[in-house]
Design a protein around this motif. Structure first.
Motif, PDB file in Angstrom:
ATOM      1  N   TYR A  69      -9.168  -6.705   1.023  1.00 54.58           N
ATOM      2  CA  TYR A  69      -8.353  -5.941   1.972  1.00 54.58           C
ATOM      3  C   TYR A  69      -8.674  -4.465   1.777  1.00 54.58           C
ATOM      4  O   TYR A  69      -8.944  -4.025   0.665  1.00 54.58           O
ATOM      5  CB  TYR A  69      -6.864  -6.212   1.751  1.00 54.58           C
ATOM      6  CG  TYR A  69      -6.439  -7.565   2.270  1.00 54.58           C
ATOM      7  CD1 TYR A  69      -5.747  -7.681   3.466  1.00 54.58           C
ATOM      8  CD2 TYR A  69      -6.762  -8.728   1.578  1.00 54.58           C
ATOM      9  CE1 TYR A  69      -5.366  -8.919   3.954  1.00 54.58           C
ATOM     10  CE2 TYR A  69      -6.393  -9.977   2.054  1.00 54.58           C
ATOM     11  CZ  TYR A  69      -5.695 -10.064   3.245  1.00 54.58           C
ATOM     12  OH  TYR A  69      -5.333 -11.294   3.728  1.00 54.58           O
ATOM     13  N   GLN A  70      -8.644  -3.709   2.880  1.00 53.22           N
ATOM     14  CA  GLN A  70      -8.973  -2.291   2.823  1.00 53.22           C
ATOM     15  C   GLN A  70      -7.823  -1.442   3.351  1.00 53.22           C
ATOM     16  O   GLN A  70      -7.211  -1.786   4.363  1.00 53.22           O
ATOM     17  CB  GLN A  70     -10.211  -1.976   3.664  1.00 53.22           C
ATOM     18  CG  GLN A  70     -11.466  -2.614   3.174  1.00 53.22           C
ATOM     19  CD  GLN A  70     -12.656  -2.255   4.055  1.00 53.22           C
ATOM     20  OE1 GLN A  70     -12.511  -1.915   5.223  1.00 53.22           O
ATOM     21  NE2 GLN A  70     -13.836  -2.321   3.481  1.00 53.22           N
ATOM     22  N   LEU A  71      -7.571  -0.357   2.644  1.00 56.10           N
ATOM     23  CA  LEU A  71      -6.667   0.685   3.122  1.00 56.10           C
ATOM     24  C   LEU A  71      -7.547   1.806   3.640  1.00 56.10           C
ATOM     25  O   LEU A  71      -8.376   2.342   2.906  1.00 56.10           O
ATOM     26  CB  LEU A  71      -5.779   1.196   1.976  1.00 56.10           C
ATOM     27  CG  LEU A  71      -4.974   2.465   2.231  1.00 56.10           C
ATOM     28  CD1 LEU A  71      -4.002   2.297   3.394  1.00 56.10           C
ATOM     29  CD2 LEU A  71      -4.235   2.887   0.965  1.00 56.10           C
TER      30      LEU A  71
ATOM     31  N   ILE B 136      -3.653   0.362  -2.996  1.00 59.95           N
ATOM     32  CA  ILE B 136      -3.459  -0.917  -2.324  1.00 59.95           C
ATOM     33  C   ILE B 136      -3.652  -2.028  -3.342  1.00 59.95           C
ATOM     34  O   ILE B 136      -4.477  -1.914  -4.249  1.00 59.95           O
ATOM     35  CB  ILE B 136      -4.426  -1.083  -1.134  1.00 59.95           C
ATOM     36  CG1 ILE B 136      -4.188  -2.424  -0.412  1.00 59.95           C
ATOM     37  CG2 ILE B 136      -5.875  -0.950  -1.564  1.00 59.95           C
ATOM     38  CD1 ILE B 136      -4.962  -2.593   0.882  1.00 59.95           C
TER      39      ILE B 136
ATOM     40  N   ALA C 231      -2.598   5.493   8.487  1.00 60.25           N
ATOM     41  CA  ALA C 231      -3.173   4.519   7.559  1.00 60.25           C
ATOM     42  C   ALA C 231      -3.208   3.168   8.249  1.00 60.25           C
ATOM     43  O   ALA C 231      -2.320   2.837   9.042  1.00 60.25           O
ATOM     44  CB  ALA C 231      -2.337   4.443   6.294  1.00 60.25           C
ATOM     45  N   LYS C 232      -4.247   2.413   7.946  1.00 58.31           N
ATOM     46  CA  LYS C 232      -4.312   1.056   8.473  1.00 58.31           C
ATOM     47  C   LYS C 232      -4.844   0.123   7.395  1.00 58.31           C
ATOM     48  O   LYS C 232      -5.559   0.544   6.490  1.00 58.31           O
ATOM     49  CB  LYS C 232      -5.151   0.989   9.746  1.00 58.31           C
ATOM     50  CG  LYS C 232      -6.591   1.405   9.592  1.00 58.31           C
ATOM     51  CD  LYS C 232      -7.277   1.401  10.952  1.00 58.31           C
ATOM     52  CE  LYS C 232      -8.698   1.920  10.833  1.00 58.31           C
ATOM     53  NZ  LYS C 232      -9.367   1.993  12.118  1.00 58.31           N
ATOM     54  N   ILE C 233      -4.445  -1.134   7.508  1.00 56.91           N
ATOM     55  CA  ILE C 233      -4.891  -2.165   6.586  1.00 56.91           C
ATOM     56  C   ILE C 233      -5.797  -3.108   7.366  1.00 56.91           C
ATOM     57  O   ILE C 233      -5.430  -3.596   8.438  1.00 56.91           O
ATOM     58  CB  ILE C 233      -3.699  -2.957   6.000  1.00 56.91           C
ATOM     59  CG1 ILE C 233      -2.739  -2.026   5.263  1.00 56.91           C
ATOM     60  CG2 ILE C 233      -4.192  -4.077   5.097  1.00 56.91           C
ATOM     61  CD1 ILE C 233      -3.303  -1.382   4.030  1.00 56.91           C
TER      62      ILE C 233
ATOM     63  N   PHE D 233       0.845  -1.188   0.000  1.00 57.81           N
ATOM     64  CA  PHE D 233       0.000   0.000   0.000  1.00 57.81           C
ATOM     65  C   PHE D 233       0.878   1.235   0.000  1.00 57.81           C
ATOM     66  O   PHE D 233       2.034   1.190   0.418  1.00 57.81           O
ATOM     67  CB  PHE D 233      -0.983   0.007   1.192  1.00 57.81           C
ATOM     68  CG  PHE D 233      -0.360   0.285   2.528  1.00 57.81           C
ATOM     69  CD1 PHE D 233      -0.376   1.569   3.068  1.00 57.81           C
ATOM     70  CD2 PHE D 233       0.220  -0.733   3.271  1.00 57.81           C
ATOM     71  CE1 PHE D 233       0.182   1.825   4.311  1.00 57.81           C
ATOM     72  CE2 PHE D 233       0.773  -0.483   4.508  1.00 57.81           C
ATOM     73  CZ  PHE D 233       0.754   0.805   5.027  1.00 57.81           C
TER      74      PHE D 233
ATOM     75  N   GLY E 270      -4.179   7.313  -2.265  1.00 60.02           N
ATOM     76  CA  GLY E 270      -3.739   6.036  -1.735  1.00 60.02           C
ATOM     77  C   GLY E 270      -3.892   4.939  -2.768  1.00 60.02           C
ATOM     78  O   GLY E 270      -4.655   5.067  -3.732  1.00 60.02           O
TER      79      GLY E 270
ATOM     80  N   VAL F 212       0.629   5.736   0.352  1.00 60.81           N
ATOM     81  CA  VAL F 212      -0.142   6.940   0.687  1.00 60.81           C
ATOM     82  C   VAL F 212       0.694   8.143   0.294  1.00 60.81           C
ATOM     83  O   VAL F 212       1.890   8.194   0.570  1.00 60.81           O
ATOM     84  CB  VAL F 212      -0.471   7.004   2.198  1.00 60.81           C
ATOM     85  CG1 VAL F 212      -1.195   8.292   2.541  1.00 60.81           C
ATOM     86  CG2 VAL F 212      -1.287   5.798   2.628  1.00 60.81           C
TER      87      VAL F 212
ATOM     88  N   GLU G 298      -7.592  -5.369  11.909  1.00 59.14           N
ATOM     89  CA  GLU G 298      -6.473  -4.496  11.568  1.00 59.14           C
ATOM     90  C   GLU G 298      -5.178  -5.294  11.601  1.00 59.14           C
ATOM     91  O   GLU G 298      -4.841  -5.892  12.619  1.00 59.14           O
ATOM     92  CB  GLU G 298      -6.420  -3.343  12.580  1.00 59.14           C
ATOM     93  CG  GLU G 298      -5.390  -2.312  12.276  1.00 59.14           C
ATOM     94  CD  GLU G 298      -5.442  -1.161  13.271  1.00 59.14           C
ATOM     95  OE1 GLU G 298      -4.413  -0.935  13.934  1.00 59.14           O
ATOM     96  OE2 GLU G 298      -6.496  -0.509  13.383  1.00 59.14           O
TER      97      GLU G 298
ATOM     98  N   ILE H  26      -7.419   5.489   5.307  1.00 62.07           N
ATOM     99  CA  ILE H  26      -6.565   6.647   5.579  1.00 62.07           C
ATOM    100  C   ILE H  26      -7.382   7.618   6.416  1.00 62.07           C
ATOM    101  O   ILE H  26      -8.477   8.026   6.023  1.00 62.07           O
ATOM    102  CB  ILE H  26      -6.088   7.312   4.273  1.00 62.07           C
ATOM    103  CG1 ILE H  26      -5.363   6.287   3.391  1.00 62.07           C
ATOM    104  CG2 ILE H  26      -5.174   8.496   4.581  1.00 62.07           C
ATOM    105  CD1 ILE H  26      -5.042   6.775   2.001  1.00 62.07           C
TER     106      ILE H  26
END
Length: 168
Positions: free
Chosen positions: A108-110, A126, A76-78, A62, A124, A64, A85, A112
């Motif tokens: 999967y999610q990014l 991913i 940012a988190k995945i 990913f 961003g 940003v 998380e 921000i």
């Protein structure tokens, strides 16, 4: 004179071919990567989702990018397919990129987020980690064809100029 014109056209076509291979290289690199952009603030987040197959790519990546960087403002988190998380990062520079392990196939999610009230424009991306071998081979081909085309045009140009000076 006509031969030199034909040769220049051929070398010009080599340059165009090199640029075309470069475009293909970029498409291969970005294959499967989802991108998004928007404004984030303390009440607004940017979420980008992508489906990743663990069998095809056991590693994800990913990135940003922050347009007006502010220290300690963006994180940012995945999240994996179960919304757990798996990575959380404070973004402490304008452009940030990191890899993560893909434990299961799925979405999967990014996410921000911002810790300040002011809106900050971010971009961003991913997706699965691009195949380094394909990228390397295509970049070598692209670079080589471009260099051959450019050297050829410069060489023919020098030869034509020298021949004109001799005939004068």
């Amino acid at each position: 004179m006509q031969k030199s014109g034909l040769i220049i056209v051929i070398f010009g076509l080599l340059i165009v071919a090199g640029l075309a291979v470069s475009v293909v290289e970029n498409q291969v690199t970005l294959e499967g990567i989802n991108q998004g952009n928007g404004k984030v603030s303390s009440i607004e987040s940017l979420i980008i989702s992508v489906d990743i197959d663990k069998e095809k790519s056991p590693v994800g990546v990913f990135a940003v990018q922050i347009m007006k960087f502010q220290e300690n403002a963006i994180s940012a988190k995945i999240l994996d397919r179960s919304n757990i998380e798996i990575i959380s990062e404070k973004i402490n520079k304008e452009s940030f990129e990191k890899e993560f392990d893909v434990f299961e196939s799925g979405t999967y999610q990014l996410v921000i987020e911002s810790s300040i009230d002011n809106e900050i424009y971010v971009a961003g991306a991913i997706g699965p980690l691009p195949d380094a071998d394909k990228k390397f081979v295509l970049s070598i081909i692209s670079f080589s064809v471009l260099i051959v085309g450019m050297i050829g045009i410069v060489t023919i140009g020098i030869i034509v100029i020298k021949n004109r000076n001799r005939s004068v």
